[in-house]
Design a protein around this motif. Sequence first.
Motif, mmCIF file in Angstrom:
data_model
loop_
_atom_site.group_PDB
_atom_site.id
_atom_site.type_symbol
_atom_site.label_atom_id
_atom_site.label_comp_id
_atom_site.label_asym_id
_atom_site.label_seq_id
_atom_site.Cartn_x
_atom_site.Cartn_y
_atom_site.Cartn_z
ATOM 1 N N UNK A 8 48.517 49.344 32.240
ATOM 2 C CA UNK A 8 46.980 49.434 31.786
ATOM 3 C C UNK A 8 45.994 48.607 31.310
ATOM 4 N N UNK A 9 45.752 47.386 32.211
ATOM 5 C CA UNK A 9 45.314 46.450 31.872
ATOM 6 C C UNK A 9 43.957 46.143 33.478
ATOM 7 N N UNK A 10 44.806 47.134 34.609
ATOM 8 C CA UNK A 10 44.140 46.272 36.038
ATOM 9 C C UNK A 10 43.147 47.082 35.922
ATOM 10 N N UNK A 11 43.137 48.492 34.807
ATOM 11 C CA UNK A 11 41.769 48.687 34.517
ATOM 12 C C UNK A 11 40.423 48.556 34.477
ATOM 13 N N UNK A 12 40.889 46.753 33.935
ATOM 14 C CA UNK A 12 39.543 46.127 34.165
ATOM 15 C C UNK A 12 39.074 45.867 35.472
ATOM 16 N N UNK A 13 39.657 45.488 36.365
ATOM 17 C CA UNK A 13 39.631 44.404 37.277
ATOM 18 C C UNK A 13 38.698 45.845 38.036
ATOM 19 N N UNK A 14 38.976 46.365 37.947
ATOM 20 C CA UNK A 14 38.967 47.806 38.761
ATOM 21 C C UNK A 14 38.104 48.791 38.601
ATOM 22 N N UNK A 57 38.493 40.170 42.676
ATOM 23 C CA UNK A 57 38.863 40.308 41.888
ATOM 24 C C UNK A 57 40.065 42.233 42.622
ATOM 25 N N UNK A 58 40.121 42.303 43.267
ATOM 26 C CA UNK A 58 41.352 42.695 43.617
ATOM 27 C C UNK A 58 42.169 42.056 43.360
ATOM 28 N N UNK A 59 41.879 40.432 43.963
ATOM 29 C CA UNK A 59 43.189 39.679 43.396
ATOM 30 C C UNK A 59 43.713 39.789 42.465
ATOM 31 N N UNK A 60 42.637 39.682 41.251
ATOM 32 C CA UNK A 60 42.768 39.239 40.047
ATOM 33 C C UNK A 60 44.197 41.377 39.328
ATOM 34 N N UNK A 61 43.813 41.971 40.356
ATOM 35 C CA UNK A 61 44.341 43.430 39.520
ATOM 36 C C UNK A 61 45.627 42.932 40.488
#
Length: 430
Positions: free
Chosen positions: A145-151, A287-291
Amino acid sequence: MSEAIGARLQAKITLRLIVPIAIITFVNSIDRVNISYAGSAMSADLGLSPDQFGWGVSMFFLAYLLFQYVHVRLLRAWGIKRWIFVSMMLWGVSGFWMAHITSAAEFYAARFLLGMAEAGFAPGMTWLISQWAPPAMRARMLGGALVAVPLSMVLGGPLCGWLLEVSNPLGWPAWRYMFLLLTVPNVLLAVLAAFYLVDRPDKAHWLDGEERAWLAAEFARQEGTNDAPPRTVREIASDPWLWRCSLTWLLVMTGSYALVFWLPQLVRALDLGDSEFLIGSLSALPLLALAIGLVVNGRRSDRKGERLLHTGLPAAAAGVAMMIAALLPPGLPVLLLLCVAGLGIGAAQGVFWAIPGFVKLGGDKVPVGVIALISMFGTAGGIIGPWLTGVLVASEGNFSLAIALLASLLVLALPVIAWRGRANAGPSQA
């Protein structure tokens, strides 16, 4: 047979619950960042000074802090359907108001309304996922669910830029039309979420009896039968894990602002030309790495059954990477180190919200009020990080000291959350 049901359920919950929550989270994140893309033209049209614009941005965080517990009470009283409908409709009202503001006072009020409306979303969705995902699969569900934030950070710029350039049949300034268009998904999703989301698996029409029974059995096996009376506020407040979790989230969120603030400055300093597309693409890499960190570490943590080191070690690694980067001149090695930092920050954030349940903070079921309190500490990081960065940059004339100091907070998260953690993985032993 049990493993087959578990695998089927995990896929079902991901598709039927986590993906819809991620879509709402994406819209939620766009609502927060769109002001940065409209800011220049909006300030010029309304005659806003930089100080007034900054106050307007701060109004969101102030309301966000003040209204988190109000949302907790409303969620308990109304249930997920009415609560999410009212919250998201207010997001839409705020966006509609932003499209029509004519003064600094209206700007402040509209942003305050948005913060008030969104204040309970993150803890509310964290609580909702905890009602559906047994502890053994919780980190990967939260990470999904949280992956939407960096995306949203990666895609938010191009999306807002496109909206600022689309055909405007109303003849409005582009920034007003952008805010108006962004109210549409809020209103649509508010209606759909109110019909679709349910508080618990036993209310979901898309689960069969066998799947409901398996989930109930897994919750009972992993969390206990939940026959004990709920813990009092005083008991929860005296639990060291409440304050360890709160301080850890404050450190992680405040430290992560080092990446947010430094990244655009660094990419422009690489002197790779004036291509905005290239600058935007390179800025998206950390940010992609963060996701990736969110998803991968959540799965690993679930597989290993360990939460504390899976949060503390990636946070510390991110801090070390940024401190090293702060000592180097701008260049590709620094960008690579920021990718490492992004990976570590995402990895820590993706597992963190599984810790309260892991240490049984508040009992076998973590109360939504506990989640809201911890979340408030992270929100405070959204105030402290920018303020501290501004003070240090003003005094030093560069970002190096600010980045190093904020990065050190990420390193501190390791001993705070993981010190003697393996021996004390529960409130009774903390």
